[in-house]
Design a protein around this motif. Structure first.
Motif, PDB file in Angstrom:
ATOM      1  N   TYR A  57       0.849  -1.189   0.000  1.00 16.94           N
ATOM      2  CA  TYR A  57       0.000   0.000   0.000  1.00 16.94           C
ATOM      3  C   TYR A  57       0.888   1.243   0.000  1.00 16.94           C
ATOM      4  CZ  TYR A  57      -3.655  -3.264   1.556  1.00 16.94           C
ATOM      5  OH  TYR A  57      -4.529  -4.314   1.653  1.00 16.94           O
ATOM      6  N   LEU A  58       0.796   2.021  -1.078  1.00 15.08           N
ATOM      7  CA  LEU A  58       1.651   3.196  -1.226  1.00 15.08           C
ATOM      8  C   LEU A  58       0.867   4.461  -1.584  1.00 15.08           C
ATOM      9  CD1 LEU A  58       4.729   1.702  -3.126  1.00 15.08           C
ATOM     10  CD2 LEU A  58       4.843   3.004  -1.005  1.00 15.08           C
ATOM     11  N   GLU A  59      -0.417   4.501  -1.311  1.00 16.10           N
ATOM     12  CA  GLU A  59      -1.213   5.655  -1.705  1.00 16.10           C
ATOM     13  C   GLU A  59      -0.722   6.936  -1.025  1.00 16.10           C
ATOM     14  OE1 GLU A  59      -2.429   2.728  -0.450  1.00 16.10           O
ATOM     15  OE2 GLU A  59      -4.546   2.487  -0.974  1.00 16.10           O
ATOM     16  N   GLY A  60      -0.880   8.050  -1.773  1.00 17.52           N
ATOM     17  CA  GLY A  60      -0.602   9.357  -1.202  1.00 17.52           C
ATOM     18  C   GLY A  60       0.831   9.573  -0.780  1.00 17.52           C
ATOM     19  N   ASN A  61       1.783   9.140  -1.598  1.00 18.13           N
ATOM     20  CA  ASN A  61       3.194   9.242  -1.228  1.00 18.13           C
ATOM     21  C   ASN A  61       4.023  10.087  -2.186  1.00 18.13           C
ATOM     22  OD1 ASN A  61       4.188   7.861   1.235  1.00 18.13           O
ATOM     23  ND2 ASN A  61       3.047   6.131   0.398  1.00 18.13           N
ATOM     24  N   ASP A  62       3.363  10.843  -3.084  1.00 21.06           N
ATOM     25  CA  ASP A  62       4.091  11.700  -4.016  1.00 21.06           C
ATOM     26  C   ASP A  62       5.153  10.904  -4.780  1.00 21.06           C
ATOM     27  OD1 ASP A  62       4.670  14.043  -5.320  1.00 21.06           O
ATOM     28  OD2 ASP A  62       5.909  14.882  -3.723  1.00 21.06           O
ATOM     29  N   VAL A  63       4.733   9.744  -5.251  1.00 22.45           N
ATOM     30  CA  VAL A  63       5.645   8.824  -5.938  1.00 22.45           C
ATOM     31  C   VAL A  63       6.156   9.411  -7.248  1.00 22.45           C
ATOM     32  CG1 VAL A  63       5.650   6.645  -7.218  1.00 22.45           C
ATOM     33  CG2 VAL A  63       4.764   6.713  -4.883  1.00 22.45           C
ATOM     34  N   GLY A  64       5.254   9.987  -8.047  1.00 20.31           N
ATOM     35  CA  GLY A  64       5.650  10.577  -9.315  1.00 20.31           C
ATOM     36  C   GLY A  64       6.106   9.549 -10.337  1.00 20.31           C
ATOM     37  N   ASP A  65       6.534  10.049 -11.481  1.00 23.53           N
ATOM     38  CA  ASP A  65       6.963   9.148 -12.556  1.00 23.53           C
ATOM     39  C   ASP A  65       8.253   8.404 -12.219  1.00 23.53           C
ATOM     40  OD1 ASP A  65       4.818   9.707 -14.208  1.00 23.53           O
ATOM     41  OD2 ASP A  65       5.834  11.342 -15.258  1.00 23.53           O
ATOM     42  N   LEU A  66       9.152   9.070 -11.493  1.00 21.96           N
ATOM     43  CA  LEU A  66      10.411   8.415 -11.130  1.00 21.96           C
ATOM     44  C   LEU A  66      10.173   7.234 -10.192  1.00 21.96           C
ATOM     45  CD1 LEU A  66      12.864  11.415 -10.565  1.00 21.96           C
ATOM     46  CD2 LEU A  66      12.896   9.753 -12.441  1.00 21.96           C
ATOM     47  N   GLY A  67       9.309   7.445  -9.208  1.00 22.92           N
ATOM     48  CA  GLY A  67       8.987   6.358  -8.290  1.00 22.92           C
ATOM     49  C   GLY A  67       8.264   5.227  -8.979  1.00 22.92           C
ATOM     50  N   ALA A  68       7.351   5.564  -9.894  1.00 22.32           N
ATOM     51  CA  ALA A  68       6.623   4.542 -10.648  1.00 22.32           C
ATOM     52  C   ALA A  68       7.581   3.722 -11.500  1.00 22.32           C
ATOM     53  CB  ALA A  68       5.556   5.197 -11.519  1.00 22.32           C
ATOM     54  N   ALA A  69       8.562   4.395 -12.096  1.00 18.95           N
ATOM     55  CA  ALA A  69       9.541   3.684 -12.927  1.00 18.95           C
ATOM     56  C   ALA A  69      10.383   2.720 -12.087  1.00 18.95           C
ATOM     57  CB  ALA A  69      10.444   4.687 -13.641  1.00 18.95           C
ATOM     58  N   ALA A  70      10.734   3.150 -10.881  1.00 19.68           N
ATOM     59  CA  ALA A  70      11.505   2.272  -9.987  1.00 19.68           C
ATOM     60  C   ALA A  70      10.699   1.038  -9.615  1.00 19.68           C
ATOM     61  CB  ALA A  70      11.917   3.036  -8.736  1.00 19.68           C
ATOM     62  N   LEU A  71       9.426   1.244  -9.297  1.00 20.49           N
ATOM     63  CA  LEU A  71       8.565   0.112  -8.956  1.00 20.49           C
ATOM     64  C   LEU A  71       8.342  -0.793 -10.168  1.00 20.49           C
ATOM     65  CD1 LEU A  71       5.958   2.014  -6.768  1.00 20.49           C
ATOM     66  CD2 LEU A  71       7.669   0.378  -5.953  1.00 20.49           C
ATOM     67  N   ALA A  72       8.255  -0.191 -11.340  1.00 25.96           N
ATOM     68  CA  ALA A  72       8.078  -0.972 -12.567  1.00 25.96           C
ATOM     69  C   ALA A  72       9.267  -1.898 -12.796  1.00 25.96           C
ATOM     70  CB  ALA A  72       7.896  -0.032 -13.759  1.00 25.96           C
ATOM     71  N   GLU A  73      10.454  -1.401 -12.501  1.00 26.31           N
ATOM     72  CA  GLU A  73      11.643  -2.247 -12.646  1.00 26.31           C
ATOM     73  C   GLU A  73      11.557  -3.468 -11.727  1.00 26.31           C
ATOM     74  OE1 GLU A  73      16.541  -2.068 -12.267  1.00 26.31           O
ATOM     75  OE2 GLU A  73      15.309  -0.396 -11.530  1.00 26.31           O
TER      76      GLU A  73
END
Length: 275
Positions: A193-209
């Protein structure tokens, strides 16, 4: 701050509370007023060692047979100033722990988690740990843990730094022989659960990896709502889905982001390839 509830069925057994669990309760009650309020049934601060006397308290659940505490919910009851780690050393069967919204310092959270070898469900939402705190949690706890299956760190402002730290935990897993592996540490997180964490595109890319490392990643459900993810991050996540035979991901939540038409099209294409 919003946190996930970890309530379960009420205690109905007349089993005696295990002496270690009873001592842990007394330590928690005597150390912090907020913890005492969450755990204490009677205003005179006396509590029985019979589970049946705790049937109206949802913040603690006991094993009906052994009397060990299996669930401890200290969350959303106000700020906790201090938790004695010696109390948690007396809880060898603790499976579910909620510290959400307690504002505990990250060093105390880490100390508690290190003391609980059997934890499976951990709720830490709304503690303002930030990216640095998330990195500490990953390096000192998650990188060396193979029991935690559900991790709630929503509304902690972990940003892309925290997401990269989480991705590194997955990429470092030794669940299987894999070209993704970077060390010999396990990771069995299935619900994140990572809602509301200002992940942004960079964070999404890291998780995608991490998600694309199918041999290592055990994540079944990933909650990324309200994280300022745009089309670039959406494309990275869509590309990480792989195929039915390889991907373990079953549910991905992206509500409240701005993935736009390009991001939506990327998921449409990825889902067409999956099914």
């Amino acid at each position: 701050a919003t946190t996930t509830t970890c309530a379960e069925e009420k205690n109905t057994s007349t089993t005696t509370i295990h002496p270690d669990s009873f001592e842990a309760i007394q330590l928690l009650i005597s150390t912090d007023a907020t913890a005492a309020k969450k755990l204490q049934q009677k205003i005179d601060r006396k509590c029985s060692n019979k589970i049946s006397d705790w049937h109206d308290i949802n913040s603690v659940i006991f094993d009906d047979v052994t009397g060990h505490i299996t669930l401890l919910d200290l969350g959303a009851g106000g700020r906790i100033r201090k938790l004695p780690t010696e109390a948690f050393s007396k809880l060898p069967k603790l499976r579910t722990l909620n510290l959400g919204g307690t504002d505990l310092p990250i060093n105390q959270i880490i100390a508690v988690l290190k003391t609980c070898p059997s934890l499976q469900h951990v709720y830490l939402g709304g503690n303002g740990m930030g990216g640095a705190g998330m990195k500490q949690l990953c390096e000192q706890v998650l990188m060396h843990n193979d029991t935690i299956e559900k991790l709630d760190v929503r509304f902690n402002d972990v940003g892309s730094i925290g997401c990269q730290a989480l991705a590194d935990v997955v990429l470092s897993s030794n669940n299987h022989e894999s070209s993704c592996s970077r060390s010999s540490s396990p990771c069995n997180i299935r619900h994140l659960y990572l809602e509301g964490n200002d992940v942004g595109d960079l964070g999404a890319a890291a998780l995608a990896e991490a998600l694309s490392c199918f041999e290592n990643c055990q994540i079944r459900e990933l909650f990324l709502g309200a994280n300022k993810i745009g089309s670039v991050g959406a494309k990275a996540l869509a590309a990480s889905l792989g195929d039915v035979a390889s991907s373990k991901l079953e549910k991905l939540y992206l509500e409240g982001n701005s993935i736009g038409p390009e991001g939506a099209a990327a998921f449409e294409q990825a889902l067409d390839q999956l099914y």
